[in-house]
Design an enzyme around this catalytic site. Structure first.
Site, short mmCIF file in Angstrom:
data_model
loop_
_atom_site.label_atom_id
_atom_site.label_comp_id
_atom_site.label_asym_id
_atom_site.label_seq_id
_atom_site.Cartn_x
_atom_site.Cartn_y
_atom_site.Cartn_z
CB CYS A 54 36.36 -0.48 51.31
SG CYS A 54 37.68 0.51 50.59
CB CYS A 58 40.84 3.64 56.40
SG CYS A 58 41.21 3.95 54.67
CB CYS A 61 37.02 3.04 57.45
SG CYS A 61 35.61 2.94 56.33
CB CYS A 130 30.35 16.84 47.09
SG CYS A 130 31.95 16.35 47.77
CB CYS A 190 35.56 18.81 49.91
SG CYS A 190 35.03 18.37 51.57
NE ARG A 262 30.58 20.21 54.71
CZ ARG A 262 31.25 20.26 53.56
NH1 ARG A 262 32.11 19.33 53.26
NH2 ARG A 262 31.05 21.23 52.71
S1 SF4 Z 1 37.71 5.21 54.42
FE1 SF4 Z 1 36.69 3.21 54.37
S2 SF4 Z 1 35.62 3.20 52.42
FE2 SF4 Z 1 37.14 4.85 52.30
S3 SF4 Z 1 38.97 3.93 51.42
FE3 SF4 Z 1 39.19 3.73 53.65
S4 SF4 Z 1 38.33 1.69 54.14
FE4 SF4 Z 1 37.62 2.23 52.09
#
Ligand code: SF4
Length: 364
Positions: A54, A58, A61, A130, A190, A262
């Site tokens: 990705c 984040c 992540c 979902c 959600c 959840r």
């Molecule tokens: S949470 Fe992970 S997969 Fe989702 S947008 Fe952020 S970096 Fe990408």
């Protein structure tokens, strides 16, 4: 009967969060019983249909390409693979499949068309479908709705203030705009967040202010406890205590009385007793399956044994809302527009994200 309020202030929410534990539990459990059957838990299976690689940053992540976390990426799964996994989830007691793709945003084209086919395929198995695919335009949301999508997940993650300390590649308003686009359809929303990212309690309350002022409030709200993965910017964060989790769940239940709350990431670190406290405090949904995207999750059989022990039952699909009809692609009213929306890229510097990126480059 508790009323749904859209004008909660941070101070009011902090007062709730900090109540003596027994009072907080009693108040939350009372509201829970007014609005929900306390012995019923909605069970979702999270399926990573496209893992890793990705472009976002984040901080929590392991799927962000810029960090080195050992997550093995895969291309988009086929429709048949997804249907087979959905069937397995149904046999394991799940009423909902949540498909996650590690994308910044949805792009019109063959991959999105494939996801729409997955939505049709799972809806035809009489399961709630979902998706969590990143940012979404109104037309894309309409196409998902037409395919038979039941819910769209788009987490606010934290307060607007703390969001800037975790992610630099998109803004909080992008999240709200995507939720707004979903709200223009009949798809349910959600949206929740993560605790244990180094935020303070004010940020937890700030996130609940943001969620509660959405009108309508989200139909479901995942409360995740950070699973600190090596290689991510948040790798050093200490696990949240069960007491923090219980307080957060109970406060969420009071502020979002009709929402399904959840228990999501971090459940492996919780004992059965801890989870039972969360159910008492108003949690009424879990993610099942041995993995949550890329992090571990309790075994499905263990969950069913826990339900038996607690005298709880999995919720039947479409209990809260009727099953949407799937319109076939050939009959669609909403064509692909070939959209290339310009979602924001604040790109401010977050020191720990920069450090994890530099470390990632070295390892690679
Ligand atoms: S949470 Fe992970 S997969 Fe989702 S947008 Fe952020 S970096 Fe990408």
């Amino acid at each position: 009967m508790s009323e749904v309020r859209h004008n909660w202030t941070k101070e009011e929410i902090l007062d709730i969060y900090n109540r003596p534990m027994m009072e907080l539990l009693y108040d939350a459990a009372t509201i829970h019983r007014e609005q929900h059957d306390p012995n019923v838990v909605q069970v979702s299976t999270l399926l990573s249909v496209k893992t890793g690689g990705c472009s976002e940053d984040c901080g929590y992540c392991p799927q962000a390409a810029r960090y080195h976390t050992g997550v093995e990426g895969n291309d988009l799964m086929t429709v048949n693979q997804v249907k087979a996994q959905a069937l397995r989830a149904k046999e394991g007691g799940s009423s909902r499949v949540c498909m996650g793709a590690a994308w910044r945003n949805v792009k019109d084209g063959p991959e999105f068309d494939q996801v729409l086919e997955m939505v049709r395929g799972i809806n035809k198995l009489d399961m709630e479908v979902c998706c969590t695919l990143g940012m979404l335009t109104e037309n894309q949301a309409q196409r998902l709705a037409e395919a038979g999508l039941y819910a769209y997940n788009h987490n606010l993650d934290s307060s607007e203030e703390y969001y800037k300390e975790v992610i630099s590649t998109r803004g909080y308003q992008d999240r709200l705009d995507t939720i707004d686009n979903v709200r223009k359809t009949n798809v349910t929303v959600c949206s929740g967040g993560i605790i244990g990212m180094g935020e303070d309690i004010e940020d937890r309350a700030g996130m609940l202010v943001a969620l509660s002022t959405l009108s309508p409030q989200p139909e479901s709200t995942p409360i995740n406890a950070l699973v600190a993965v090596e290689g991510t910017p948040l790798e050093e964060e200490k696990p949240v205590s069960i007491w923090e989790m219980v307080r957060m769940v109970a406060t969420t239940r009071i502020v979002l009385p009709e929402t399904q709350v959840r228990l999501s990431a971090g459940r492996t670190q919780m004992s059965r007793e801890g989870q039972a406290m969360c159910f008492f405090a108003g949690a009424n949904s879990i993610f099942a399956g041995d993995k949550l995207l890329t992090t571990p999750n309790p075994d499905v059989n263990e969950d069913m044994k826990m339900f038996e022990l607690l005298g709880m039952n999995p919720q039947k699909p479409f209990t809260k809302k009727v099953q949407p009809q799937s319109v076939e692609a050939s009959d669609s009213k909403f064509e692909s527009l070939g959209e290339k929306p310009k979602w924001t890229r604040p790109e401010h510097k977050i020191d720990r994200n920069e450090a994890a990126k530099a470390k990632g480059k070295l390892v690679k």
